[in-house]
Design a protein around this motif. Structure first.
Motif, PDB file in Angstrom:
ATOM      1  N   ALA A 116      -8.515  18.719  -1.467  1.00 16.77           N
ATOM      2  CA  ALA A 116      -7.632  19.741  -2.049  1.00 16.77           C
ATOM      3  C   ALA A 116      -7.934  21.126  -1.498  1.00 16.77           C
ATOM      4  O   ALA A 116      -7.130  22.052  -1.661  1.00 16.77           O
ATOM      5  CB  ALA A 116      -7.771  19.739  -3.572  1.00 16.77           C
ATOM      6  N   GLY A 117      -9.094  21.276  -0.884  1.00 21.12           N
ATOM      7  CA  GLY A 117      -9.480  22.587  -0.377  1.00 21.12           C
ATOM      8  C   GLY A 117      -9.983  23.513  -1.459  1.00 21.12           C
ATOM      9  O   GLY A 117      -9.951  24.737  -1.298  1.00 21.12           O
ATOM     10  N   GLY A 118     -10.454  22.949  -2.553  1.00 24.30           N
ATOM     11  CA  GLY A 118     -10.964  23.780  -3.645  1.00 24.30           C
ATOM     12  C   GLY A 118     -10.845  23.069  -4.973  1.00 24.30           C
ATOM     13  O   GLY A 118     -10.707  21.845  -5.039  1.00 24.30           O
ATOM     14  N   ALA A 119     -10.879  23.851  -6.023  1.00 23.58           N
ATOM     15  CA  ALA A 119     -10.871  23.306  -7.375  1.00 23.58           C
ATOM     16  C   ALA A 119      -9.581  22.544  -7.674  1.00 23.58           C
ATOM     17  O   ALA A 119      -8.507  22.860  -7.153  1.00 23.58           O
ATOM     18  CB  ALA A 119     -11.030  24.429  -8.394  1.00 23.58           C
ATOM     19  N   LEU A 120      -9.705  21.554  -8.519  1.00 25.14           N
ATOM     20  CA  LEU A 120      -8.524  20.862  -9.030  1.00 25.14           C
ATOM     21  C   LEU A 120      -7.757  21.792  -9.958  1.00 25.14           C
ATOM     22  O   LEU A 120      -8.352  22.591 -10.689  1.00 25.14           O
ATOM     23  CB  LEU A 120      -8.942  19.615  -9.817  1.00 25.14           C
ATOM     24  CG  LEU A 120      -9.703  18.537  -9.049  1.00 25.14           C
ATOM     25  CD1 LEU A 120     -10.289  17.519 -10.026  1.00 25.14           C
ATOM     26  CD2 LEU A 120      -8.789  17.854  -8.044  1.00 25.14           C
ATOM     27  N   ASP A 121      -6.443  21.675  -9.945  1.00 28.53           N
ATOM     28  CA  ASP A 121      -5.633  22.406 -10.922  1.00 28.53           C
ATOM     29  C   ASP A 121      -5.652  21.702 -12.270  1.00 28.53           C
ATOM     30  O   ASP A 121      -5.682  22.347 -13.323  1.00 28.53           O
ATOM     31  CB  ASP A 121      -4.182  22.534 -10.441  1.00 28.53           C
ATOM     32  CG  ASP A 121      -4.042  23.394  -9.208  1.00 28.53           C
ATOM     33  OD1 ASP A 121      -4.651  24.489  -9.180  1.00 28.53           O
ATOM     34  OD2 ASP A 121      -3.346  22.981  -8.272  1.00 28.53           O
ATOM     35  N   VAL A 122      -5.627  20.370 -12.231  1.00 27.17           N
ATOM     36  CA  VAL A 122      -5.506  19.585 -13.456  1.00 27.17           C
ATOM     37  C   VAL A 122      -6.384  18.345 -13.373  1.00 27.17           C
ATOM     38  O   VAL A 122      -6.388  17.646 -12.357  1.00 27.17           O
ATOM     39  CB  VAL A 122      -4.043  19.143 -13.697  1.00 27.17           C
ATOM     40  CG1 VAL A 122      -3.924  18.332 -14.990  1.00 27.17           C
ATOM     41  CG2 VAL A 122      -3.093  20.342 -13.732  1.00 27.17           C
ATOM     42  N   LEU A 123      -7.108  18.069 -14.444  1.00 22.53           N
ATOM     43  CA  LEU A 123      -7.850  16.825 -14.613  1.00 22.53           C
ATOM     44  C   LEU A 123      -7.271  16.107 -15.827  1.00 22.53           C
ATOM     45  O   LEU A 123      -7.209  16.693 -16.914  1.00 22.53           O
ATOM     46  CB  LEU A 123      -9.337  17.103 -14.839  1.00 22.53           C
ATOM     47  CG  LEU A 123     -10.194  15.930 -15.345  1.00 22.53           C
ATOM     48  CD1 LEU A 123     -10.226  14.803 -14.328  1.00 22.53           C
ATOM     49  CD2 LEU A 123     -11.601  16.407 -15.693  1.00 22.53           C
ATOM     50  N   VAL A 124      -6.854  14.853 -15.637  1.00 25.99           N
ATOM     51  CA  VAL A 124      -6.344  14.047 -16.746  1.00 25.99           C
ATOM     52  C   VAL A 124      -7.314  12.896 -16.993  1.00 25.99           C
ATOM     53  O   VAL A 124      -7.405  11.963 -16.196  1.00 25.99           O
ATOM     54  CB  VAL A 124      -4.936  13.489 -16.456  1.00 25.99           C
ATOM     55  CG1 VAL A 124      -4.428  12.713 -17.682  1.00 25.99           C
ATOM     56  CG2 VAL A 124      -3.959  14.612 -16.106  1.00 25.99           C
TER      57      VAL A 124
END
Length: 331
Positions: A116-124
């Protein structure tokens, strides 16, 4: 690859309810698709089928970059999802994560962040399991497995994803709980205890993460036709088979019903859960709910949710914790 009927996608998600008898016979207030997830990076656990599989397909079709995780790779479900992504040109990456395995969680989240090139936007946090039966017959093997999957699993995932989210000062975590995370159904084993624990852990996390601009939402599904029912029935039969008579003898009627269990979650539409989560993802930051009941039928947990929120605000709203509490409850 042929389309798969979503009602046939029986999933290892965390959706169960006050049994199939309370599920709506017809979906009269189905949650409509709403909100955009385009451009979001979303990691979902438990994607072999059920809610997780539906979310992975739906969000990718709507322009999200999806990391669909499941355990025990290679497996047909992973091959099918990868083939579907290739056929439709969807941005879906299948990763192996067993949420009970510390090393797989750490490696899987790290790989998703790299891609993703960085942090996740969403974790489910969607993966979950269930067994039924009175608490007395729940041996330690069954108890430990449920807590390891339904409570410690989401904790492992959050701990892996949060450092990058905090550094980015943004992110959303969805923990899939259940109606039975707020109300009790006798004979449903350790499922409710694990979901009660998940609810408490999620709420505390929501308060603690508010200053970091990271929001936590607890999804509370009722009954939906996913494979958790078949999986639960199988786990329950194994539990009953190894239980000692000294524990079984006090619950003859309940055990008889469990041995002939054929629950399947009713005829509701499992897409309600992906639609509800997508709707919340698209909401403006600071307006998203702490809890979202999802079901076209009875929602007995709503009154408890409301009383709980009032109690938290009344108790801590004017304390040093007040800004955290009020931010989470949109006061």
């Amino acid at each position: 690859m042929p389309n798969i009927n979503r009602r046939a996608l029986l999933g290892g998600a965390a959706a169960t309810t006050v049994l199939a008898a309370t599920a709506a016979a017809a979906q009269s207030d189905m949650i409509k698709p709403a909100g955009s997830v385009k451009g979001k990076t979303i990691l979902i656990t438990g994607c072999s089928s059920g809610f997780g599989r539906l979310m992975a397909e739906d969000y990718a079709r709507k322009g999200a970059k999806v990391f669909a995780t499941m355990r025990n790779l290679p497996r047909p479900a992973a091959s099918e999802l990868s083939a579907l992504a290739s056929d439709e040109g969807l941005d879906i990456t299948v990763l192996e994560i067993d949420v009970t395995d510390d090393a797989q969680v750490a490696a899987g989240v790290a790989e998703a962040e790299r891609l993703a090139g960085g942090a996740l936007d969403v974790l489910v946090n969607n993966a979950g399991i269930s067994t039924a039966g009175p608490i007395e017959i729940q041996d330690m093997a069954a108890t430990q497995l449920l807590f390891d999957t339904n409570v410690f699993g989401p904790q492992r995932m959050a701990r892996a994803a949060l450092p990058a989210m905090r550094a980015a000062k943004s992110g959303q975590i969805f923990n899939v709980s259940s109606q039975l995370g707020r109300v009790m159904l006798p004979g449903f084993g350790q499922y409710s205890p694990t979901k009660f624990a998940l609810e408490a852990m999620s709420e505390q996390m929501a308060y603690e993460l508010a200053p970091h601009n990271i929001e936590v939402t607890i999804i509370q599904p009722g009954g939906y036709p996913t494979e958790i029912w078949a999986n639960s029935n199988a786990l329950t039969q194994g539990l009953l088979d190894r239980a000692e008579d000294k524990h079984l003898n006090g619950y003859e009627a309940m055990v008889t019903r469990l041995r002939s269990a054929s629950n399947n979650g009713g005829s509701t539409d499992p897409m309600d859960v992906p639609n509800a989560i997508a709707e919340i993802i698209a909401m403006p930051a600071g307006t998203r709910p702490l809890r979202r009941p999802v079901h076209p039928g009875s929602k007995p947990q709503v009154a408890i949710n409301e009383v709980s929120a009032k109690a938290q605000i009344g108790w801590l709203g004017e304390s040093p914790y007040g800004p955290m509490i009020k931010a989470v409850h949109n006061v």
